[in-house]
Design a protein around this motif. Structure first.
Motif, mmCIF file in Angstrom:
data_model
loop_
_atom_site.group_PDB
_atom_site.id
_atom_site.type_symbol
_atom_site.label_atom_id
_atom_site.label_comp_id
_atom_site.label_asym_id
_atom_site.label_seq_id
_atom_site.Cartn_x
_atom_site.Cartn_y
_atom_site.Cartn_z
ATOM 1 N N ILE A 79 -13.831 13.975 -56.451
ATOM 2 C CA ILE A 79 -12.662 13.371 -57.100
ATOM 3 C C ILE A 79 -11.648 12.846 -56.089
ATOM 4 C CG2 ILE A 79 -10.650 13.886 -58.558
ATOM 5 C CD1 ILE A 79 -12.517 15.419 -60.397
ATOM 6 N N PRO A 80 -11.312 13.581 -55.016
ATOM 7 C CA PRO A 80 -10.435 12.987 -54.002
ATOM 8 C C PRO A 80 -10.975 11.685 -53.428
ATOM 9 C CG PRO A 80 -10.529 15.340 -53.687
ATOM 10 C CD PRO A 80 -11.532 15.024 -54.758
ATOM 11 N N LEU A 81 -12.297 11.600 -53.272
ATOM 12 C CA LEU A 81 -12.902 10.358 -52.795
ATOM 13 C C LEU A 81 -12.626 9.225 -53.774
ATOM 14 C CD1 LEU A 81 -14.730 8.629 -50.996
ATOM 15 C CD2 LEU A 81 -16.707 9.590 -52.216
ATOM 16 N N PHE A 82 -12.770 9.508 -55.066
ATOM 17 C CA PHE A 82 -12.524 8.474 -56.073
ATOM 18 C C PHE A 82 -11.046 8.110 -56.172
ATOM 19 C CE2 PHE A 82 -16.857 9.170 -57.195
ATOM 20 C CZ PHE A 82 -17.264 8.008 -57.839
ATOM 21 N N LEU A 101 -5.536 17.721 -48.224
ATOM 22 C CA LEU A 101 -6.269 17.606 -46.970
ATOM 23 C C LEU A 101 -7.578 16.843 -47.178
ATOM 24 C CD1 LEU A 101 -5.737 18.752 -44.063
ATOM 25 C CD2 LEU A 101 -7.448 20.497 -44.594
ATOM 26 N N VAL A 102 -8.178 16.987 -48.356
ATOM 27 C CA VAL A 102 -9.442 16.302 -48.643
ATOM 28 C C VAL A 102 -9.202 14.802 -48.769
ATOM 29 C CG1 VAL A 102 -11.475 16.235 -50.117
ATOM 30 C CG2 VAL A 102 -10.217 18.374 -49.855
ATOM 31 N N VAL A 103 -8.118 14.417 -49.446
ATOM 32 C CA VAL A 103 -7.755 13.003 -49.531
ATOM 33 C C VAL A 103 -7.504 12.442 -48.139
ATOM 34 C CG1 VAL A 103 -5.977 11.386 -50.296
ATOM 35 C CG2 VAL A 103 -6.853 13.115 -51.879
ATOM 36 N N PHE A 129 -14.021 23.825 -44.928
ATOM 37 C CA PHE A 129 -13.505 22.465 -44.834
ATOM 38 C C PHE A 129 -12.373 22.380 -43.814
ATOM 39 C CE2 PHE A 129 -10.736 18.956 -46.085
ATOM 40 C CZ PHE A 129 -11.652 17.921 -46.095
ATOM 41 N N SER A 130 -11.480 23.365 -43.800
ATOM 42 C CA SER A 130 -10.372 23.345 -42.839
ATOM 43 C C SER A 130 -10.890 23.441 -41.403
ATOM 44 C CB SER A 130 -9.389 24.483 -43.122
ATOM 45 O OG SER A 130 -10.008 25.745 -42.993
ATOM 46 N N ARG A 131 -11.986 24.201 -41.205
ATOM 47 C CA ARG A 131 -12.576 24.283 -39.857
ATOM 48 C C ARG A 131 -13.182 22.947 -39.449
ATOM 49 N NH1 ARG A 131 -14.309 29.605 -41.420
ATOM 50 N NH2 ARG A 131 -16.379 28.823 -41.945
ATOM 51 N N LEU A 132 -13.811 22.261 -40.418
ATOM 52 C CA LEU A 132 -14.363 20.932 -40.131
ATOM 53 C C LEU A 132 -13.254 19.958 -39.758
ATOM 54 C CD1 LEU A 132 -16.662 18.826 -40.140
ATOM 55 C CD2 LEU A 132 -16.249 18.539 -42.605
ATOM 56 N N TYR A 133 -12.179 19.961 -40.520
ATOM 57 C CA TYR A 133 -11.022 19.098 -40.256
ATOM 58 C C TYR A 133 -10.477 19.378 -38.859
ATOM 59 C CZ TYR A 133 -6.973 16.314 -41.814
ATOM 60 O OH TYR A 133 -6.023 15.342 -41.969
ATOM 61 N N ASN A 137 -10.595 17.214 -35.104
ATOM 62 C CA ASN A 137 -9.255 16.946 -34.552
ATOM 63 C C ASN A 137 -8.489 15.928 -35.397
ATOM 64 O OD1 ASN A 137 -7.222 17.415 -32.621
ATOM 65 N ND2 ASN A 137 -7.847 15.645 -31.399
ATOM 66 N N PHE A 138 -8.665 16.018 -36.709
ATOM 67 C CA PHE A 138 -8.070 15.019 -37.597
ATOM 68 C C PHE A 138 -6.549 15.122 -37.702
ATOM 69 C CE2 PHE A 138 -11.752 13.397 -40.497
ATOM 70 C CZ PHE A 138 -12.311 12.791 -39.384
ATOM 71 N N LEU A 139 -5.979 16.307 -37.446
ATOM 72 C CA LEU A 139 -4.517 16.414 -37.503
ATOM 73 C C LEU A 139 -3.850 15.512 -36.468
ATOM 74 C CD1 LEU A 139 -3.288 20.083 -38.067
ATOM 75 C CD2 LEU A 139 -3.112 18.128 -39.601
#
Length: 367
Positions: A79-82, A101-103, A129-133, A137-139
């Motif tokens: 849903i965030p993807l959509f 964070l997913v958006v 998911f937070s570990r993947l983010y 290094n997306f922050l």
């Protein structure tokens, strides 16, 4: 400016995050911007949003996906993807804001610049998911043009845990649109109120014990529902303690005018919606700013993060030994004998509240 606010919240609903999102959208419209709130097509009771939240403006709301009761499993990512794809379809170059964070993850993958608001540890979106983010290094991504932290304490924590090194941040606490300073009468008996969730972590047991010991004042709790009341009903039988279900924000503003003292009796564990998690070290409660804007006497647990806004004996009374009911009762009894101090507490609370409005918060983001 065209602003897209992408959120996974159910609107309208009684959750704090939905209130914060809709109030920010309302503030952006007040500043003259074209706002589109893009959210999942979640089932709600069908209340009129403008009335429920007491909005000043009409907000265009775009609901995505088929109607459903809640988001679960794989849909937490689909849903965030959509939501993101719908944003691309609506306008060519919108100014995008999100608390998800997913958006943000998908916006970065699509190389779209945006603002990300952070209100808690990233792990609330799932530890994996937070570990993947974090690993990606997306922050520190150049596509996040601004990070907004709800408190300075949260900014410090996130920077250390997730190796956030950039300077593209703002610390913006919650806000209010309540502005109501009433004349303080020389009362000997007070109406003492609490507004919000009635989880144990929010201090409901403290309020029940206070009402049992303090028969000279009346206590009013606005929050929860019948199911919540049934869980704690056996604990109270005081005639001076009154429970009411959680109300739409518009009605809360009016009821606060009848209250003399407002309580925030937090414990050492402060859960969020669903009675999960712990935001003790990070929180910036919206009710705190509504309390301030109402110009009432505020008595609160002395919690470090709250002292970013609350100042003991200036705009509030902070209870150091807040797990001890007698400490609360001692401060309440003192209110009967110091009218001039009470007036200054209310005036300073009101002045603090007027510095933290939704419109001023929106202006800081836009600037």
């Amino acid at each position: 400016m065209i602003i897209h606010y992408l959120a996974t919240a159910n609107i309208p609903s009684k959750t704090a995050n939905s209130l914060q999102i809709i109030k920010m959208c309302d503030a952006f419209v007040s500043l003259g911007h074209n706002v589109k709130l893009i959210i999942p097509n979640l089932i709600n009771k069908g209340e009129k949003i403008t009335n429920y939240y007491d909005l000043k403006n009409h907000i265009e709301i775009i609901r995505v996906w088929s109607k459903s009761k809640y988001i679960f499993g794989f849909y937490n990512f689909l849903i965030p993807l959509f939501l993101v794809l719908r944003s691309f379809k609506e306008d060519k170059s919108p100014f995008i804001i999100t608390r998800s964070l997913v958006v943000s993850f998908f916006l970065i993958l699509f190389k779209k610049k945006h603002i990300l608001e952070i209100h808690d540890d990233l792990s609330i979106f799932g530890s994996k998911f937070s570990r993947l983010y974090h690993r990606l290094n997306f922050l520190n991504s150049s596509y996040i043009i601004k990070l907004i932290f709800i408190t300075a304490s949260l900014k410090k924590y996130i920077s250390k845990k997730y190796n956030y090194k950039k300077k593209n941040f703002l610390v913006l606490p919650s806000a209010t649109d309540i502005k109501n300073l009433n004349k303080i009468s020389n009362k000997k008996c007070f109406n003492i109120g609490y507004f919000g969730s009635i989880y144990q972590s929010r201090g409901i047991n403290t309020i029940i014990d206070l009402a049992k010991r303090d028969k000279s004042n009346s206590y009013f709790v606005y929050g929860g529902n019948k199911k919540d009341f049934d869980k704690i009903r056996y604990k109270f039988n005081s005639r001076n303690l009154h429970f009411y279900k959680q109300l739409p924000f518009k009605k809360i503003k009016k009821i606060m005018t009848k209250i003399d003292v407002l309580l925030m009796p937090y414990t050492n564990l402060v859960t969020i919606s669903g009675d999960v998690g712990n935001i003790y070290n990070f929180m910036s409660p919206m009710k705190m700013f509504d309390y301030l804007g109402s110009g009432k006497i505020i008595i609160s647990s002395n919690i470090p993060v709250l002292k970013e806004i609350l100042k003991d004996k200036k705009n509030s009374i902070l209870i150091k030994n807040y797990l001890n009911v007698q400490s609360w009762l001692f401060e309440i009894n003192k209110l009967k004998f110091n009218k001039s101090r009470n007036y200054l507490l209310c005036k300073n609370a009101f002045n603090t509240g007027t510095k933290h409005t939704w419109k001023k918060r929106a202006e800081k983001i836009i600037n």
